[in-house]
Write a protein that holds these residues in place. Structure first.
Motif, short mmCIF file in Angstrom:
data_model
loop_
_atom_site.label_atom_id
_atom_site.label_comp_id
_atom_site.label_asym_id
_atom_site.label_seq_id
_atom_site.Cartn_x
_atom_site.Cartn_y
_atom_site.Cartn_z
N ILE A 43 0.82 -1.20 0.00
CA ILE A 43 0.00 0.00 0.00
C ILE A 43 0.86 1.26 0.00
O ILE A 43 0.53 2.27 -0.63
CB ILE A 43 -0.99 -0.01 1.19
CG1 ILE A 43 -1.99 1.13 1.07
CG2 ILE A 43 -0.23 0.04 2.52
CD1 ILE A 43 -3.13 1.05 2.08
N ASP A 44 2.02 1.23 0.70
CA ASP A 44 2.91 2.37 0.70
C ASP A 44 3.50 2.62 -0.69
O ASP A 44 3.59 3.76 -1.16
CB ASP A 44 4.05 2.17 1.71
CG ASP A 44 3.58 2.34 3.14
OD1 ASP A 44 2.68 3.18 3.38
OD2 ASP A 44 4.11 1.64 4.03
N GLU A 45 3.91 1.54 -1.35
CA GLU A 45 4.45 1.69 -2.69
C GLU A 45 3.41 2.26 -3.65
O GLU A 45 3.72 3.11 -4.48
CB GLU A 45 4.94 0.33 -3.20
CG GLU A 45 6.19 -0.17 -2.47
CD GLU A 45 6.54 -1.60 -2.84
OE1 GLU A 45 5.72 -2.25 -3.54
OE2 GLU A 45 7.61 -2.08 -2.43
N ALA A 46 2.17 1.80 -3.50
CA ALA A 46 1.10 2.32 -4.36
C ALA A 46 0.84 3.79 -4.09
O ALA A 46 0.65 4.59 -5.02
CB ALA A 46 -0.18 1.51 -4.14
N ALA A 47 0.85 4.18 -2.81
CA ALA A 47 0.60 5.58 -2.45
C ALA A 47 1.69 6.48 -3.01
O ALA A 47 1.44 7.58 -3.52
CB ALA A 47 0.50 5.73 -0.95
N ILE A 48 2.94 6.03 -2.91
CA ILE A 48 4.06 6.84 -3.38
C ILE A 48 4.08 6.92 -4.89
O ILE A 48 4.33 7.99 -5.47
CB ILE A 48 5.38 6.28 -2.81
CG1 ILE A 48 5.42 6.50 -1.30
CG2 ILE A 48 6.58 6.91 -3.50
CD1 ILE A 48 6.53 5.76 -0.59
N VAL A 118 10.02 2.15 -6.24
CA VAL A 118 9.83 2.63 -4.88
C VAL A 118 10.54 1.71 -3.91
O VAL A 118 10.40 0.48 -3.98
CB VAL A 118 8.33 2.72 -4.52
CG1 VAL A 118 8.16 3.23 -3.08
CG2 VAL A 118 7.58 3.61 -5.51
N ASP A 119 11.31 2.31 -2.99
CA ASP A 119 12.00 1.55 -1.95
C ASP A 119 11.61 2.15 -0.61
O ASP A 119 12.01 3.27 -0.29
CB ASP A 119 13.51 1.62 -2.17
CG ASP A 119 14.29 0.81 -1.13
OD1 ASP A 119 13.66 -0.03 -0.44
OD2 ASP A 119 15.51 1.02 -1.01
N VAL A 120 10.80 1.41 0.17
CA VAL A 120 10.32 1.89 1.46
C VAL A 120 11.11 1.25 2.58
O VAL A 120 11.26 0.02 2.62
CB VAL A 120 8.82 1.58 1.64
CG1 VAL A 120 8.33 2.05 3.01
CG2 VAL A 120 8.00 2.22 0.53
N LYS A 121 11.62 2.08 3.48
CA LYS A 121 12.33 1.60 4.67
C LYS A 121 11.78 2.34 5.88
O LYS A 121 12.18 3.48 6.14
CB LYS A 121 13.83 1.81 4.53
CG LYS A 121 14.45 0.95 3.43
CD LYS A 121 15.97 1.14 3.35
CE LYS A 121 16.56 0.24 2.27
NZ LYS A 121 18.03 0.41 2.13
N ALA A 127 11.90 7.14 -4.22
CA ALA A 127 11.22 6.77 -5.47
C ALA A 127 11.98 7.38 -6.64
O ALA A 127 12.46 8.51 -6.55
CB ALA A 127 9.77 7.27 -5.46
N THR A 128 12.11 6.62 -7.71
CA THR A 128 12.71 7.14 -8.93
C THR A 128 11.72 6.94 -10.07
O THR A 128 10.89 6.04 -10.05
CB THR A 128 14.03 6.44 -9.27
OG1 THR A 128 13.79 5.02 -9.42
CG2 THR A 128 15.07 6.66 -8.18
N TYR A 150 12.97 11.07 -5.79
CA TYR A 150 12.24 11.69 -4.68
C TYR A 150 12.60 10.98 -3.38
O TYR A 150 12.64 9.75 -3.34
CB TYR A 150 10.73 11.56 -4.88
CG TYR A 150 10.19 12.19 -6.14
CD1 TYR A 150 9.74 13.50 -6.15
CD2 TYR A 150 10.11 11.45 -7.32
CE1 TYR A 150 9.23 14.08 -7.31
CE2 TYR A 150 9.60 12.02 -8.48
CZ TYR A 150 9.17 13.33 -8.47
OH TYR A 150 8.67 13.89 -9.62
N GLN A 151 12.86 11.75 -2.35
CA GLN A 151 12.95 11.20 -1.00
C GLN A 151 11.73 11.66 -0.24
O GLN A 151 11.37 12.85 -0.27
CB GLN A 151 14.24 11.66 -0.31
CG GLN A 151 15.49 11.12 -0.97
CD GLN A 151 16.75 11.46 -0.21
OE1 GLN A 151 16.73 11.68 1.00
NE2 GLN A 151 17.88 11.50 -0.92
#
Length: 336
Positions: A43-48, A118-121, A127-128, A150-151
């Motif tokens: 869900i975070d990857e989708a939001a970003i 997207v890389d969430v930590k 995100a690129t 984007y950070q």
């Protein structure tokens, strides 16, 4: 002007022609930024990913009010690969002001976004995305292609962009169109810039009362300005017409008021018409003749044209006003 363009342009990167856009935004093995992208899974990857698309789409639509809400309170913007210079630190309002001062001056802009990764930590993410952006002015165009990074930081219920870096890959067309677009945007300000102008005039008015700067006070009013006070107490004017009469009405303010604050809790409520705004603020003023503190909650409807207040409809509690100024004891406000 370079700093202004640097803030504005990376978000309005444009593709030159439909064939060029299609070619660059498709997965081409010759593109230095093209990768095989893993599908969005969380869900975070989708939001970003949605935010990345939104930054491009909202810029193309000229919706700077909504676009401003996607950024953190302070943003680092890096367009050095395109314009040289230094990395800039901006507020969301400052960044949108820069973009709104250029992008609406083009006849059309289009950001083609692809290959979002997207890389969430935890509460941080990177995100690129590959981008080809096209700016059109008449039959001419200016195009830049490359990659955004984007950070982002997690905030309650949403993510916000903290840094945005553009890495230039290719440039085509006429960069000089930027100056033409800036001139066109200045001639016909966007609703975002008009709204800022409206709010600035209101803030300047209230600040002039805080500082007792009556020259600054006079400068905020249009010649035919009107102040309405529908809740004014008996014996106090409910309407003052014309700048000269307003200057007279407030003429004794520096003598009757001590320390004053009107802007610490100033809140604006924008309206559909960007020349109008409703404002709320809390006034705290020492009234010298009575030695009392005037503690008032205000509401105000303002209309501002060309940076000058044309209408100010003021709402306040008349009981608090009468007590602080001692109007029921023979006290006065201004020269009325």
């Amino acid at each position: 002007m370079r700093n202004l363009f640097a803030a504005a342009i990376a978000t309005s990167v444009i593709s030159i022609s439909i064939p060029a856009i299609a070619q660059i935004s498709t997965s081409s093995p010759t593109s230095p930024f093209v990768k095989f992208v893993s599908p969005i899974q969380t869900i975070d990857e989708a939001a970003i990913a949605t935010m990345v698309h939104s930054v491009a789409n909202l810029a193309d639509q000229g919706d700077f009010e909504t676009l401003e809400s996607l950024f953190a309170s302070e943003i680092q913007v890096d367009y050095t690969s395109l314009f040289g210079g230094a990395i800039q630190t901006q507020t969301p309002e400052g960044l949108m002001t820069a973009w709104a001062s250029v992008l609406p001056g083009f006849d059309q802009t289009y950001h083609a976004i692809s290959n979002i990764q997207v890389d969430v930590k935890g509460d941080r993410a990177i995100a690129t995305a590959d981008v080809t952006a096209s700016h059109y002015l008449g039959d001419d165009y200016w195009q830049v292609s490359g990659q955004y990074e984007y950070q982002l930081v997690r905030q309650p219920n949403h993510w916000k962009v903290e840094t945005m870096t553009f890495k230039l890959s290719d440039e085509q067309g006429d960069r000089a169109l930027l100056e033409q677009a800036t001139a066109a945007a200045a001639d016909t300000p966007s609703s975002y810039l008009q709204q800022q102008q409206t709010e600035q005039a209101v803030r300047a008015f209230l600040t002039s009362l805080e500082t007792k700067d009556m020259d600054a006070f006079a400068a905020v009013w249009a010649e035919d300005a009107v102040q309405d006070m529908p809740y004014a107490p008996e014996g106090f004017p409910r309407r003052v017409e014309g700048r000269d009469n307003l200057i007279q009405h407030y003429g004794a303010w520096p003598e009757v008021s001590g320390e004053a604050n009107f802007t610490n809790e100033l809140v604006f409520y924008p309206m559909e018409d960007p020349t109008m705004v409703f404002a709320e603020w809390h006034g705290m003023v020492e009234i010298i003749p009575t030695g009392r503190i005037y503690d008032q909650r205000y509401g105000g409807l303002f209309r501002v044209v060309d940076g000058k207040i044309v209408l100010f409809r003021e709402y306040f509690n008349p009981i608090v006003f009468v007590e602080a100024f001692g109007l029921n004891e023979g006290g006065e406000f201004g020269n009325q």
